[in-house]
Design a protein around this motif. Structure first.
Motif, short mmCIF file in Angstrom:
data_model
loop_
_atom_site.label_atom_id
_atom_site.label_comp_id
_atom_site.label_asym_id
_atom_site.label_seq_id
_atom_site.Cartn_x
_atom_site.Cartn_y
_atom_site.Cartn_z
N ALA A 1 17.38 15.58 7.30
CA ALA A 1 17.46 14.86 6.03
C ALA A 1 18.50 13.75 6.10
O ALA A 1 18.26 12.62 5.64
N SER A 2 19.65 14.05 6.69
CA SER A 2 20.70 13.04 6.82
C SER A 2 20.25 11.88 7.69
O SER A 2 20.47 10.71 7.36
N ALA A 3 19.57 12.20 8.80
CA ALA A 3 19.12 11.16 9.72
C ALA A 3 18.01 10.31 9.11
O ALA A 3 17.96 9.09 9.32
N LEU A 4 17.13 10.93 8.35
CA LEU A 4 16.01 10.18 7.76
C LEU A 4 16.50 9.11 6.79
O LEU A 4 15.92 8.02 6.72
N ARG A 5 17.54 9.42 6.05
CA ARG A 5 18.08 8.43 5.10
C ARG A 5 18.54 7.17 5.82
O ARG A 5 18.36 6.05 5.34
N ALA A 6 19.15 7.38 6.99
CA ALA A 6 19.61 6.23 7.77
C ALA A 6 18.47 5.59 8.55
O ALA A 6 18.47 4.38 8.78
N ALA A 7 17.49 6.41 8.95
CA ALA A 7 16.40 5.90 9.79
C ALA A 7 15.58 4.83 9.09
O ALA A 7 15.19 3.84 9.71
N VAL A 8 15.31 5.01 7.82
CA VAL A 8 14.48 4.03 7.11
C VAL A 8 15.17 2.68 6.99
O VAL A 8 14.51 1.65 6.82
N LEU A 9 16.49 2.68 7.09
CA LEU A 9 17.24 1.43 7.00
C LEU A 9 17.22 0.67 8.32
O LEU A 9 17.33 -0.56 8.34
N GLY A 10 17.09 1.40 9.43
CA GLY A 10 17.14 0.76 10.73
C GLY A 10 15.81 0.65 11.45
O GLY A 10 15.72 0.07 12.53
N ALA A 11 14.75 1.22 10.88
CA ALA A 11 13.45 1.25 11.55
C ALA A 11 12.79 -0.12 11.56
O ALA A 11 12.96 -0.92 10.65
N GLY A 12 12.02 -0.36 12.64
CA GLY A 12 11.28 -1.61 12.77
C GLY A 12 9.87 -1.34 13.28
O GLY A 12 9.45 -0.17 13.41
N PRO A 13 9.13 -2.37 13.62
CA PRO A 13 7.75 -2.22 14.08
C PRO A 13 7.61 -1.30 15.29
O PRO A 13 6.65 -0.52 15.37
N ALA A 14 8.54 -1.38 16.23
CA ALA A 14 8.46 -0.52 17.42
C ALA A 14 8.60 0.95 17.04
O ALA A 14 7.94 1.83 17.63
N ASP A 15 9.46 1.24 16.07
CA ASP A 15 9.63 2.62 15.61
C ASP A 15 8.38 3.11 14.89
O ASP A 15 7.96 4.26 15.06
N ASP A 16 7.77 2.23 14.09
CA ASP A 16 6.52 2.60 13.43
C ASP A 16 5.44 2.95 14.45
O ASP A 16 4.71 3.94 14.30
N ALA A 17 5.37 2.15 15.51
CA ALA A 17 4.36 2.37 16.55
C ALA A 17 4.59 3.71 17.24
O ALA A 17 3.63 4.44 17.54
N GLU A 18 5.86 4.05 17.51
CA GLU A 18 6.16 5.31 18.18
C GLU A 18 5.81 6.50 17.29
O GLU A 18 5.25 7.50 17.75
N VAL A 19 6.13 6.41 16.01
CA VAL A 19 5.80 7.49 15.07
C VAL A 19 4.29 7.70 15.01
O VAL A 19 3.79 8.83 15.06
N LEU A 20 3.54 6.62 14.90
CA LEU A 20 2.08 6.71 14.82
C LEU A 20 1.49 7.25 16.11
O LEU A 20 0.53 8.04 16.09
#
Length: 242
Positions: free
Chosen positions: A109-128
């Motif tokens: 939960a703590s990491a997710l709050r910070a993750a959405v602030l730093g995520a970019g297209p490459a992170d979206d691609a990895e999640v998908l």
């Protein structure tokens, strides 16, 4: 008179029968790494005895590096030592196991709050991509692939947080629950429910909606808790509470 019977061939222990030596010819065996990988892959179920002499023989080393590797794995919570019995793959009580899930939930939960602030297209691609691999593993009934892809998916969600100490603690807690492989015992309906959670996690992540993402993560862990609660009395997975 018949001569002495030939010695029976030495049988490999359950633990060494599943070990893989990844070192190339001429390289120093990576004893701790290979033992860790076997445990995390679920090849060595909780409670499996680890015979030091046989492990040393398998890697072609003395017992010293094996004992050093066991100390490392003991510190990581993957191995336990019982006096006068020896080393074995760690076997948790259900309460200990559940506590580690609570730790994972709080850290995630703590990491997710910070993750959405730093995520970019490459992170979206990895999640998908991780989600696609997870979907494929479920469709194929690939339990090993399911565990690996589930881990990859959750790590992909929190990696953009770039909180290295937190991520290390999260991965350590995950590792300690991995040998039991409880998801391998969850039925198809249970897996479908959990995977539907993954769909909603993706939607919130891509929308960069931190509030919804944390709420979906909490719901996911509630479903995980309900799934593993059905396994609480399994002697194969958990040590009886004292």
């Amino acid at each position: 008179m018949a001569g002495p019977r030939p010695a029976a061939p030495r049988r490999r222990s359950i633990f060494t029968a599943r070990l893989v030596n990844t070192a190339a010819a001429g390289e120093v065996p990576r004893v701790a790494d290979d033992m860790r990988q076997a445990i995390l892959a679920g090849d060595e179920p909780p409670g499996t005895l680890i015979p030091i002499e046989e492990v040393a023989r398998f890697f072609g080393v003395s017992q010293i590096p094996v004992r050093e590797a066991l100390k490392v794995l003991l510190g990581e919570g993957l191995v336990e030592h019982v006096p006068h019995v020896g080393y074995s793959v760690a076997k948790l009580t259900f309460r200990e196991f559940r506590e580690l899930y609570d730790v994972r939930q709080a850290l995630e939960a703590s990491a997710l709050r910070a993750a959405v602030l730093g995520a970019g297209p490459a992170d979206d691609a990895e999640v998908l991509d991780a989600h696609e691999a997870l979907t494929a593993a479920i469709a194929a009934g690939d339990e090993r692939g399911y565990h690996a892809a589930s881990r990859r998916f959750h790590m992909a969600l929190i990696a953009p947080a770039a909180m290295q100490r937190l991520l290390h603690m999260y991965e350590t807690a995950w590792n300690m629950t991995e040998p039991a492989r409880p998801m391998a015992r969850v039925d198809a309906d249970g897996r479908a429910l959990l995977h539907a959670d993954h769909d909603r996690l993706i939607e919130a992540f891509l929308a960069r909606d931190a509030v919804r993402l944390v709420a979906e993560s909490q719901a996911h862990y509630e479903h995980l808790g309900a799934a593993i609660a059905l396994l609480a009395d399994s002697p194969d997975l958990f040590r009886p509470a004292q």
